[in-house]
Design a protein around this motif. Sequence first.
Motif, PDB file in Angstrom:
ATOM      1  N   ASP A  33     -37.130 -16.576  59.712  1.00 13.61           N
ATOM      2  CA  ASP A  33     -38.320 -17.143  58.638  1.00 13.61           C
ATOM      3  C   ASP A  33     -37.796 -18.615  58.279  1.00 13.61           C
ATOM      4  N   ALA A  47     -46.530 -24.322  62.048  1.00 15.43           N
ATOM      5  CA  ALA A  47     -47.072 -23.150  61.457  1.00 15.43           C
ATOM      6  C   ALA A  47     -48.647 -23.153  61.134  1.00 15.43           C
ATOM      7  N   SER A  91     -38.162 -22.973  59.581  1.00 14.69           N
ATOM      8  CA  SER A  91     -38.855 -24.053  60.001  1.00 14.69           C
ATOM      9  C   SER A  91     -39.043 -23.934  61.665  1.00 14.69           C
ATOM     10  N   HIS A 124     -38.920 -17.411  63.730  1.00 14.20           N
ATOM     11  CA  HIS A 124     -39.554 -16.111  63.330  1.00 14.20           C
ATOM     12  C   HIS A 124     -38.681 -15.098  62.809  1.00 14.20           C
ATOM     13  N   GLN A 150     -49.744 -16.709  66.792  1.00 12.43           N
ATOM     14  CA  GLN A 150     -48.389 -16.913  67.582  1.00 12.43           C
ATOM     15  C   GLN A 150     -48.574 -17.626  68.809  1.00 12.43           C
TER      16      GLN A 150
END
Lengths: 243, 370
Positions: free
Chosen positions: B254, B126, B256, B251, B5
Amino acid sequence: MNAVEVRDLTVAYRESPVLWDIDLDVAPGVLMAIVGPNGAGKTTLIKAILGLLKPAAGQIRILGKPYRRVASLMGYVPQRGTVDWDFPTSVLDVVLMGLYGRIGWVRRPGRSERREAMEALEKVEMTGLAHRQIRQLSGGQQQRVFLARALVQDARVYLMDEPLQGVDATTERAIIDILHSLRSSGKTVLAVHHDLQTVSSYFDEVLLLNVRRIASGPVSKVFTDTNLRLTYGGRIAIIKGAP
Amino acid sequence: MSTFQLEIQLVATVVAAACALPGTFLVLRRMAMMSDAISHAILPGIVVGFFLTGNLSSPLLILGGAAAGLLTVVLVEWIRKTNRVREDAAIGLVFSSLFAVGVILIARFARDIHLDTDAVLLGELAFVPFDRLILAGRDLGPQALYAMGMAGILCLGFILLFYKELKLATFDRALCATLGFLPGILHYALMGLISMTAVAAFDAVGSILVVALMVGPPVSAYLITNRFGYMILYSVALGMTASIAGYWIAHLLDASIAGCMAVMVGVQFAVLFCIAPEQGVLAAWKRRRHQKWQFAIKMLVIHLLQHEATPEADRECRMDHLQDHMAWEAAFAEGVVSRAVSQNFLNTVGEYLELTTEGRELAREAIIHT
């Protein structure tokens, strides 16, 4: 030696000429008005003298030398509308830009440059507005800022594109006073001017331009009805004040 | 927070900073659309670079992309100079053609590698931590961080070094040229840097986010400052905060990451557009409202001054009279009078309105200056 010497200058946009075979001599210490109708090539002439345009033919010499060697001796006051007055900067900053040439690449203006810029602002009576954002200025104030920026350049020859356009009477008077004081310190000024009525009271010499040079020389000699008709194509009624 | 992260956010903030730096100049030069053009047109350059090296992370890709970006700028200017096509149309024409060439090259020759058009448009932050820089067996972190870091440092160095020259070239190109500062070269150097930044960023965030990050933060910064240096600084700060906020929203939802970052850039602008201290709509609305009341007060004091000490004063200088003669609604008339009283321009004696010395002065001044 002439301050500005133009020989057989032709500037063309594609194949159509904007200026045809211009010859011009301006002695040092002269205030010259450049007069002519829209599209006569007044701005083009100024830009060519400044080296901003590549002529199709002809030669330009400033103080006897080709432009490239004397760039620092020329001061330029562009038309007010050519820059974005919403640009995020202050009056003092714009005036400082006139000193960039002397400062050179990479170095930043320092305290002494700021002092010079403030002195130039004093001459145009704008010290109180030094830190004003330029977007908040009136038309006359914008013109004064441009003039101050040219003054700090401490040039020998000044080229001004409509310095009196859209300014109020007080500013016009102030700008003319500055032009006269430039003349008395031996500088040469060429200014595009629109108000035929004031040519003889403000300027020493005049260039009548309409793609070709119609006439140039002392106002008393060349600023005649006949020449004006030739310049403007007979489409204007000429009202001239007493000399 | 895991290392993953942290690494993603680190890359995102570096991308944001590297884009905002040259983006400020694009916005001030009214060339925002150029970021769109460059970020798409680099595709064929990247593909050709890939064919030459067979490696997606070779520095040659950056050179190829940057060359394609510069080619876009040159082509657009060349088409515009013919005066047959306007600049916006020229931009649309050039970048879509170049992008299409890239798409065809990929479809024809590179179908089975990671380089696909989706990845180019959207990127995938990601995945950034999976592609690592390993030197002599040591893991030095995500590769994208180094590519972006280099681009960012080059942009920063260029702007710091030529701050004065770039500022002059952006504000007044003609003076820049007469003073001998080569605005043409500065322009192409800037465009080259923008191309390079776009290439470095496309792998991580895709070309659409590159546009968002180059244009959005500078435009927002423009709303809150009047100073050039601060505009650059605020653009960088706004871009970095938008990317961190975007990361956490992605985050939570969930979704892009790149998409959420771009949305945050938009949200930042919307908020600043409303609440910016001088240029926000709220400030403008307040200013207009204030002016409306002040103007009404001026009308009122002028009216009172005209009729003061005349035979009809008893009739004219009365509260209830304002509704008939000035055609003001009762509530508005009351608002004007109460504001004028609190600013000490008049006194009320029952229904009768009486000017104070200040009120008389205001009226006289208003008459003279209009």
